[in-house]
Design a protein around this motif. Structure first.
Motif, PDB file in Angstrom:
ATOM      1  N   ASP A  71      21.971   2.577  45.970  1.00 36.55           N
ATOM      2  CA  ASP A  71      23.426   2.546  46.130  1.00 36.55           C
ATOM      3  C   ASP A  71      23.891   3.994  46.155  1.00 36.55           C
ATOM      4  N   LEU A  72      23.612   4.669  47.268  1.00 35.25           N
ATOM      5  CA  LEU A  72      23.960   6.080  47.389  1.00 35.25           C
ATOM      6  C   LEU A  72      25.434   6.208  47.762  1.00 35.25           C
ATOM      7  N   VAL A  73      26.161   6.983  47.000  1.00 35.11           N
ATOM      8  CA  VAL A  73      27.575   7.200  47.278  1.00 35.11           C
ATOM      9  C   VAL A  73      27.681   8.202  48.425  1.00 35.11           C
ATOM     10  N   ILE A  74      28.222   7.769  49.550  1.00 36.67           N
ATOM     11  CA  ILE A  74      28.355   8.625  50.726  1.00 36.67           C
ATOM     12  C   ILE A  74      29.761   8.454  51.308  1.00 36.67           C
ATOM     13  N   GLY A  75      30.138   9.377  52.156  1.00 36.00           N
ATOM     14  CA  GLY A  75      31.396   9.261  52.874  1.00 36.00           C
ATOM     15  C   GLY A  75      32.583   9.844  52.139  1.00 36.00           C
ATOM     16  N   GLU A  76      32.911   9.306  50.984  1.00 37.66           N
ATOM     17  CA  GLU A  76      34.068   9.772  50.221  1.00 37.66           C
ATOM     18  C   GLU A  76      33.843   9.481  48.744  1.00 37.66           C
ATOM     19  N   PRO A  77      34.586  10.165  47.876  1.00 39.60           N
ATOM     20  CA  PRO A  77      34.434   9.920  46.429  1.00 39.60           C
ATOM     21  C   PRO A  77      34.697   8.455  46.088  1.00 39.60           C
ATOM     22  N   ARG A  78      33.996   7.975  45.085  1.00 41.55           N
ATOM     23  CA  ARG A  78      34.135   6.583  44.647  1.00 41.55           C
ATOM     24  C   ARG A  78      34.780   6.530  43.258  1.00 41.55           C
ATOM     25  N   PRO A  79      35.966   5.979  43.147  1.00 42.46           N
ATOM     26  CA  PRO A  79      36.564   5.814  41.823  1.00 42.46           C
ATOM     27  C   PRO A  79      35.671   4.945  40.938  1.00 42.46           C
ATOM     28  N   ALA A  80      35.452   5.376  39.718  1.00 40.43           N
ATOM     29  CA  ALA A  80      34.587   4.626  38.805  1.00 40.43           C
ATOM     30  C   ALA A  80      34.768   5.154  37.396  1.00 40.43           C
ATOM     31  N   ALA A  81      34.713   4.258  36.442  1.00 36.49           N
ATOM     32  CA  ALA A  81      34.705   4.676  35.038  1.00 36.49           C
ATOM     33  C   ALA A  81      33.301   5.171  34.711  1.00 36.49           C
ATOM     34  N   VAL A  82      33.184   6.445  34.402  1.00 35.87           N
ATOM     35  CA  VAL A  82      31.884   7.052  34.137  1.00 35.87           C
ATOM     36  C   VAL A  82      31.844   7.501  32.686  1.00 35.87           C
ATOM     37  N   GLY A  83      31.046   6.821  31.889  1.00 31.11           N
ATOM     38  CA  GLY A  83      30.899   7.177  30.485  1.00 31.11           C
ATOM     39  C   GLY A  83      29.559   7.800  30.165  1.00 31.11           C
ATOM     40  N   THR A  84      28.537   7.459  30.987  1.00 35.48           N
ATOM     41  CA  THR A  84      27.179   7.956  30.762  1.00 35.48           C
ATOM     42  C   THR A  84      26.543   8.288  32.101  1.00 35.48           C
ATOM     43  N   ALA A  85      25.916   9.449  32.195  1.00 37.75           N
ATOM     44  CA  ALA A  85      25.263   9.877  33.433  1.00 37.75           C
ATOM     45  C   ALA A  85      23.835  10.310  33.143  1.00 37.75           C
ATOM     46  N   LEU A  86      22.958  10.007  34.086  1.00 42.73           N
ATOM     47  CA  LEU A  86      21.575  10.464  34.055  1.00 42.73           C
ATOM     48  C   LEU A  86      21.415  11.522  35.132  1.00 42.73           C
ATOM     49  N   VAL A  87      20.922  12.698  34.759  1.00 40.45           N
ATOM     50  CA  VAL A  87      20.728  13.801  35.701  1.00 40.45           C
ATOM     51  C   VAL A  87      19.239  14.088  35.810  1.00 40.45           C
ATOM     52  N   LEU A  88      18.740  14.119  37.042  1.00 38.22           N
ATOM     53  CA  LEU A  88      17.306  14.295  37.295  1.00 38.22           C
ATOM     54  C   LEU A  88      17.036  15.588  38.052  1.00 38.22           C
ATOM     55  N   ALA A  89      15.866  16.163  37.828  1.00 41.85           N
ATOM     56  CA  ALA A  89      15.458  17.359  38.571  1.00 41.85           C
ATOM     57  C   ALA A  89      13.942  17.419  38.645  1.00 41.85           C
ATOM     58  N   ARG A  90      13.461  17.849  39.802  1.00 45.84           N
ATOM     59  CA  ARG A  90      12.029  18.069  39.998  1.00 45.84           C
ATOM     60  C   ARG A  90      11.796  19.501  40.450  1.00 45.84           C
ATOM     61  N   GLY A  91      10.844  20.154  39.818  1.00 46.36           N
ATOM     62  CA  GLY A  91      10.446  21.477  40.264  1.00 46.36           C
ATOM     63  C   GLY A  91       9.133  21.395  41.006  1.00 46.36           C
ATOM     64  N   ARG A  92       8.963  22.292  41.941  1.00 50.87           N
ATOM     65  CA  ARG A  92       7.703  22.320  42.684  1.00 50.87           C
ATOM     66  C   ARG A  92       6.528  22.535  41.731  1.00 50.87           C
ATOM     67  N   TRP A  93       5.395  22.019  42.105  1.00 53.98           N
ATOM     68  CA  TRP A  93       4.162  22.092  41.318  1.00 53.98           C
ATOM     69  C   TRP A  93       4.164  21.124  40.140  1.00 53.98           C
ATOM     70  N   GLY A  94       5.049  20.103  40.172  1.00 51.18           N
ATOM     71  CA  GLY A  94       4.896  18.998  39.240  1.00 51.18           C
ATOM     72  C   GLY A  94       5.862  18.891  38.096  1.00 51.18           C
ATOM     73  N   PHE A  95       6.831  19.804  37.985  1.00 52.95           N
ATOM     74  CA  PHE A  95       7.788  19.738  36.879  1.00 52.95           C
ATOM     75  C   PHE A  95       8.821  18.633  37.100  1.00 52.95           C
ATOM     76  N   ASN A  96       9.113  17.880  36.048  1.00 45.94           N
ATOM     77  CA  ASN A  96      10.174  16.880  36.082  1.00 45.94           C
ATOM     78  C   ASN A  96      11.001  17.002  34.811  1.00 45.94           C
ATOM     79  N   ALA A  97      12.313  16.811  34.954  1.00 46.39           N
ATOM     80  CA  ALA A  97      13.185  16.844  33.787  1.00 46.39           C
ATOM     81  C   ALA A  97      14.321  15.851  33.984  1.00 46.39           C
ATOM     82  N   ALA A  98      14.782  15.298  32.877  1.00 41.83           N
ATOM     83  CA  ALA A  98      15.885  14.342  32.913  1.00 41.83           C
ATOM     84  C   ALA A  98      16.733  14.526  31.667  1.00 41.83           C
TER      85      ALA A  98
END
Length: 405
Positions: A368-395
């Motif tokens: 459910d990728l948000v595209i086109g325009e901002p989506r109104p939503a009550a946001v209380g909790t967010a998960l942020v993900l990142a991957r670094g080259r050579w195998g690093f992952n963080a959340a």
């Protein structure tokens, strides 16, 4: 509990939280032609550039001669975060303040300029500041020196995952009893050598159109656009922040880091495990997450792998997903922290920013990728993900402040 009380942003599409957030919601991109040297011989010529700030207007002249572009941007972001937090660091005990930053590349522009002097003019022409301006830890060091922060100081190198790792490490430092930690990530590598290094990795888009060069999770995704800049946060012990009446943006309630298995092992990548571990650290289930800020590599194989990790965790289209970094490019150590800033603003304004540039998401991704325009939503909790080259992952899991925070 660790709470975020200050934000400092130096992004390609905005310097300062207000400008960055407005650009993120309206689709104002910071991606354009790389004009700092002659790029006519390179197959890719687009980058996310921080052009809206003059470091000489923010820093003393002595620092201008000592620092690389990335350090100057980090110092500006740190100053912005401290001011935004409303904290008087001069009134605090020096050992009660720490600094944790991530940097993926060190002082590229500075060190390559000095190398050129070494090769063409001789060692006597090399700046004495080369001894530290190139170093990965220099941003941590310069921030701590400028603000007289003599508490725990840490520098991390984990490419795109590094910024989230910096927040996670800062959280650990706060738990040891340090009241305040300045933390985050900033990078810049836009000199000829740095640009050649980006292209040698094989993941940079050669699409010449800034609007479509970086379109993560799109059917036509073909790489990313490198960017510079990032964000710095002030992280405080909740009790200390409450005692001084600080404004709290949110809490870091979960964090985890993993490493990918060896290629060919047939074991899955570690990003999904990092997300699960971060939620477990927060004591939350997947149903508590209101939005995911994705790593969004912009390459089909990597996008597919991230989509599968999210599908396995949340179910098919089980949670809104977004990647506002399509407007800035991938900022390496600065990228994850900038996504945390966007997540905090989403909570504050009850809106999810879209992934600009992406138009057609393969059905098989189940996102459910948000595209086109901002989506109104009550946001209380967010998960942020990142991957670094050579195998690093963080959340990391960010939550609106709860009663008593």
């Amino acid at each position: 509990m660790s709470v975020i009380t200050g934000l400092g942003v130096v992004a390609p599409n905005g310097v300062g939280v207000k400008e960055f957030w407005a650009a993120t919601l309206t689709g104002r991109s910071g991606i354009g032609e790389l004009d700092r040297f002659d790029t006519s011989g390179f197959p890719a010529r687009l980058a996310g550039l921080v052009d809206g700030v003059d470091p000489a207007q923010h820093l003393p002249s002595r620092l201008m001669s000592q620092t690389d572009v990335s350090t100057r941007l980090a110092l500006i972001a740190a100053q912005g975060a401290i001011e935004d937090a409303g904290v008087d660091t001069s009134a605090m005990t020096d050992y009660d303040m720490g600094v944790v930053t991530a940097n993926a590349s060190g002082g590229f522009d500075f060190t390559h300029r000095e190398f050129k002097k070494l090769w063409s003019q001789g060692p006597e022409h090399v700046s004495v500041y080369e001894s530290f301006a190139w170093f990965y830890a220099v941003n941590t060091g310069q921030i701590s020196i400028r603000h007289k922060m003599r508490g725990p100081s840490i520098a991390l190198v984990a490419e795109q995952a590094g910024g989230i790792d910096a927040l996670g490490q800062a959280r650990r430092v706060v738990r040891t009893g340090v009241p305040l930690v300045v933390c985050g990530g900033v990078d810049s590598t836009f000199d000829p050598w740095g640009w050649a290094s980006h292209l040698a990795g094989g993941r940079v888009s050669v699409d010449p159109d800034p609007a479509t060069a970086y379109r993560p999770f799109d059917s036509h995704a073909a790489g990313h656009v490198p960017g510079e800049g990032g964000a710095i946060c002030v992280l405080e012990d909740a009790g200390a922040a409450r005692a001084r009446g600080a404004r709290v943006y949110g809490e870091i309630v979960g964090y985890a880091a993993t490493f990918d298995p060896a290629p060919g092992s047939r074991r899955p990548p570690g990003l999904g495990r990092a997300a699960r571990l971060a939620l477990a650290d927060a004591g939350l289930g997947p149903d508590a997450v209101d939005v995911v800020f994705a790593d969004a590599a912009g390459l089909p194989a990597l996008d597919r792998a991230e989509a599968q990790a999210l599908r396995d965790l949340f179910g098919v289209r089980g949670v809104p997903v977004t990647a506002p970094k399509s407007l800035t490019g991938r900022l390496f150590s600065g990228g994850g922290v900038l996504d945390v800033v966007a997540a905090l603003m989403s909570m504050q304004d009850s809106v999810i920013p879209p992934t600009f540039g992406t138009a057609s998401v393969p059905d098989e991704y189940g996102l459910d990728l948000v595209i086109g325009e901002p989506r109104p939503a009550a946001v209380g909790t967010a998960l942020v993900l990142a991957r670094g080259r050579w195998g690093f992952n963080a959340a990391t899991v960010i939550r609106l402040p709860q009663n008593g925070s």
